[in-house]
Design an enzyme around this catalytic site. Structure first.
Site, short mmCIF file in Angstrom:
data_model
loop_
_atom_site.label_atom_id
_atom_site.label_comp_id
_atom_site.label_asym_id
_atom_site.label_seq_id
_atom_site.Cartn_x
_atom_site.Cartn_y
_atom_site.Cartn_z
N LYS A 32 1.26 -35.74 30.91
CA LYS A 32 0.79 -37.00 31.47
C LYS A 32 1.83 -37.54 32.43
O LYS A 32 3.00 -37.25 32.24
CB LYS A 32 0.47 -38.02 30.39
CG LYS A 32 1.52 -38.19 29.27
CD LYS A 32 2.95 -38.46 29.57
CE LYS A 32 3.29 -39.74 30.28
NZ LYS A 32 4.80 -39.88 30.44
N ARG A 76 13.49 -22.78 37.35
CA ARG A 76 13.91 -22.54 38.74
C ARG A 76 15.23 -21.81 38.79
O ARG A 76 15.56 -21.17 39.79
CB ARG A 76 14.05 -23.88 39.49
CG ARG A 76 12.75 -24.61 39.72
CD ARG A 76 13.01 -26.02 40.21
NE ARG A 76 13.79 -26.79 39.22
CZ ARG A 76 14.34 -27.97 39.44
NH1 ARG A 76 14.22 -28.55 40.60
NH2 ARG A 76 15.01 -28.59 38.47
N LEU A 92 6.29 -29.98 34.10
CA LEU A 92 7.07 -30.33 35.30
C LEU A 92 6.97 -31.82 35.59
O LEU A 92 6.11 -32.52 35.06
CB LEU A 92 6.52 -29.52 36.48
CG LEU A 92 6.58 -27.99 36.30
CD1 LEU A 92 6.00 -27.29 37.53
CD2 LEU A 92 8.00 -27.52 36.03
N HIS A 129 2.47 -31.55 38.95
CA HIS A 129 1.34 -31.27 38.05
C HIS A 129 0.18 -30.66 38.83
O HIS A 129 -0.41 -29.66 38.39
CB HIS A 129 0.91 -32.55 37.35
CG HIS A 129 1.91 -33.04 36.34
ND1 HIS A 129 1.77 -34.20 35.62
CD2 HIS A 129 3.09 -32.50 35.92
CE1 HIS A 129 2.79 -34.37 34.80
NE2 HIS A 129 3.62 -33.35 34.98
N ARG A 163 12.29 -39.74 37.05
CA ARG A 163 11.49 -40.97 37.01
C ARG A 163 11.92 -41.99 38.06
O ARG A 163 11.18 -42.90 38.38
CB ARG A 163 11.57 -41.59 35.61
CG ARG A 163 10.80 -40.77 34.57
CD ARG A 163 11.28 -41.04 33.16
NE ARG A 163 10.56 -40.28 32.17
CZ ARG A 163 10.77 -38.98 31.89
NH1 ARG A 163 11.70 -38.30 32.55
NH2 ARG A 163 10.06 -38.36 30.97
N1 LIG Z 1 3.87 -36.45 26.19
C1 LIG Z 1 5.09 -36.93 25.99
O1 LIG Z 1 5.44 -37.37 24.88
C2 LIG Z 1 6.06 -36.90 27.12
C3 LIG Z 1 7.38 -37.30 26.90
C4 LIG Z 1 8.30 -37.17 27.94
C5 LIG Z 1 7.87 -36.69 29.17
N2 LIG Z 1 6.57 -36.35 29.37
C6 LIG Z 1 6.13 -35.82 30.66
O2 LIG Z 1 6.64 -34.49 30.77
C7 LIG Z 1 7.02 -34.21 32.11
C8 LIG Z 1 8.47 -33.77 32.13
O3 LIG Z 1 9.27 -34.82 31.61
P1 LIG Z 1 10.73 -34.51 30.99
O4 LIG Z 1 11.27 -35.80 30.55
O5 LIG Z 1 10.67 -33.41 30.01
O6 LIG Z 1 11.49 -34.07 32.32
P2 LIG Z 1 12.72 -33.05 32.53
O7 LIG Z 1 13.46 -32.82 31.27
O8 LIG Z 1 13.45 -33.55 33.71
O9 LIG Z 1 11.97 -31.69 32.85
C9 LIG Z 1 11.21 -31.52 34.00
C10 LIG Z 1 11.32 -30.07 34.40
O10 LIG Z 1 10.67 -29.95 35.66
C11 LIG Z 1 11.29 -28.92 36.42
N3 LIG Z 1 11.37 -29.31 37.82
C12 LIG Z 1 10.69 -28.72 38.82
N4 LIG Z 1 10.95 -29.31 39.98
C13 LIG Z 1 11.82 -30.30 39.71
C14 LIG Z 1 12.49 -31.24 40.53
N5 LIG Z 1 12.29 -31.28 41.84
N6 LIG Z 1 13.31 -32.09 39.91
C15 LIG Z 1 13.51 -32.07 38.59
N7 LIG Z 1 12.91 -31.19 37.76
C16 LIG Z 1 12.08 -30.30 38.34
C17 LIG Z 1 12.60 -28.64 35.77
O11 LIG Z 1 12.42 -27.37 35.23
P3 LIG Z 1 13.34 -26.12 35.56
O12 LIG Z 1 14.60 -26.64 36.17
O13 LIG Z 1 13.50 -25.54 34.25
O14 LIG Z 1 12.55 -25.29 36.49
C18 LIG Z 1 12.75 -29.59 34.60
O15 LIG Z 1 13.20 -28.96 33.44
C19 LIG Z 1 6.69 -35.47 32.90
O16 LIG Z 1 5.42 -35.34 33.49
C20 LIG Z 1 6.65 -36.57 31.86
O17 LIG Z 1 5.77 -37.64 32.21
C21 LIG Z 1 5.68 -36.42 28.35
#
Ligand SMILES: NC(=O)c1ccc[n+]([C@@H]2O[C@H](COP(=O)([O-])OP(=O)(O)OC[C@H]3O[C@@H](n4cnc5c(N)ncnc54)[C@H](OP(=O)(O)O)[C@@H]3O)[C@@H](O)[C@H]2O)c1
Length: 338
Positions: free
Chosen positions: A92, A33, A69, A74, A160
């Site tokens: 997920k 963003r 995201l 999603h 979260r």
């Molecule tokens: N499979 C796994 O092992 C695993 C582990 C952790 C998380 N996850 C999943 O991955 C996803 C992201 O988790 P994360 O911990 O990586 O989160 P994060 O670091 O906060 O990243 C989320 C991204 O979403 C974007 N975004 C868009 N709208 C937003 C808003 N309104 N508020 C905050 N961020 C926004 C941001 O991207 P920009 O600012 O760059 O646009 C941010 O970098 C979630 O669905 C989570 O359940 C999966």
């Protein structure tokens, strides 16, 4: 295969980019963003370009979008990507409700493009081995399953905590033991009870479940199986999974966060060991093979729909009750449950 990464997310940096590199996949661009933050992320991870979300999805030199995201984003961005002819590996929980998963399934069918919910733990060999042992009845019929996935999330700006972004411990953590229990039982659960603790509604204009305990019943052909699990981001780290069969215990001390660590599976008195591996990389390799038409997706959207239906029932229970029947709590110090 040419990938675009949607969101300069932590999970992209820590897990998916290394997994894509391990598969020699081509990371074409990342979308962010904020242009400056996107450029910095691209430079750090040696990604050629940083663009905005719409520009990433509209590109014709990208085959697959990785949707990293927050949970509320999603559905809309996966639908947009499908409409632009992209396959989607989506984090997920795949969506916020079964209705949202149905929309994705319809869009996937209409576009002829694949969507995979990125439950990486299913791509570790210990998952297959556990499924095999339960199905074979090696220790007798399955009776009881219990899981736990808890940790302390101190950062109050994390998505979260925010109900508008699909926050909550059931979405974030409870989805793992739920998914594993459904895989092992082979049938969908009945939710018997959910005890939850909710955040103060004023915190983000609504409450999320920061801790929950769920009790499920799986009516299998061999009889009823009880499942119960804890999910919380307001408790210390505790993550494990075990099953009681008629003649013994099956136990995974590291059931989900299996990347880069040796894991073991306790089978009665025996211990089976698994070498260090990267289930994210195996997941990426499988998704690419399915996109190329070399195999069917192991976990399709019907599977994700079953998961989302169970999650709908869990969330309805979690938000109908507050386990201790107290006023909602103020984070961060007061949220550590006794
Ligand atoms: N499979 C796994 O092992 C695993 C582990 C952790 C998380 N996850 C999943 O991955 C996803 C992201 O988790 P994360 O911990 O990586 O989160 P994060 O670091 O906060 O990243 C989320 C991204 O979403 C974007 N975004 C868009 N709208 C937003 C808003 N309104 N508020 C905050 N961020 C926004 C941001 O991207 P920009 O600012 O760059 O646009 C941010 O970098 C979630 O669905 C989570 O359940 C999966």
């Amino acid at each position: 295969m040419r990938w675009g990464i949607l969101g300069a997310a932590r999970i992209a940096a820590s897990a998916l980019i290394p997994a894509l590199r391990a598969n020699r996949s081509d990371i074409v661009a990342v979308a962010c963003r904020d242009a400056a933050r996107g450029a910095a992320f691209a430079a750090t991870h040696h990604i050629p370009e940083a663009v905005d979300y719409d520009a990433l999805i509209a590109r014709d030199d990208i085959d697959v979008i990785y949707n990293a995201l927050p949970n509320h984003a999603h559905l809309p961005w996966t639908l947009t990507a499908l409409q632009h002819g992209k396959h989607v590996l989506c984090e997920k929980p795949l969506a916020l409700s079964a209705g949202e998963v149905e929309q994705m399934r319809d869009a996937s069918r209409a576009s002829g493009r694949l969507v995979l919910e990125a439950f990486m733990y299913r791509f570790h060999p210990q998952f297959d081995r556990l499924c095999e042992l339960v199905a074979s009845g090696a220790l007798g019929p399955l009776k009881w399953m219990r899981g736990s996935f808890t940790y302390a999330l101190r950062d109050m700006t994390d998505c979260r905590w925010d109900p508008a972004l699909g926050g909550g411990a059931l979405y974030d953590l409870g989805c793992y033991p739920l998914s594993l229990m459904r895989s092992l039982a082979g049938v969908e659960p009945v939710v018997l009870s959910v005890a939850s603790r909710l955040t103060e509604p004023g915190l983000y204009g609504g409450s999320v479940d920061h801790a929950a305990h769920a009790v499920l019943r799986f009516d299998t052909a061999a009889g009823p199986v009880l499942g119960h699990f804890d999910a919380a981001f307001s408790l210390p780290w505790h993550c494990q999974f075990e099953l009681l069969c008629e003649h013994g215990l099956l136990r995974l001390p590291i059931p989900f966060a299996t990347k880069g660590v040796e894991t073991v599976l306790q089978v009665g008195e025996q211990t089976e060991r698994f070498a260090i591996c990267d289930p994210y990389a195996t997941m990426v390799g499988h998704f690419e093979a399915a996109v190329r038409g070399e195999c069917a997706l192991r976990f399709g959207l019907d599977e994700s729909l079953g998961q989302a239906r169970a999650m709908d029932a869990l969330l309805a229970g979690a938000h109908a009750t507050d386990a201790l029947n107290t006023s909602h709590e103020r984070p961060p110090s007061a949220i550590i449950a006794p």
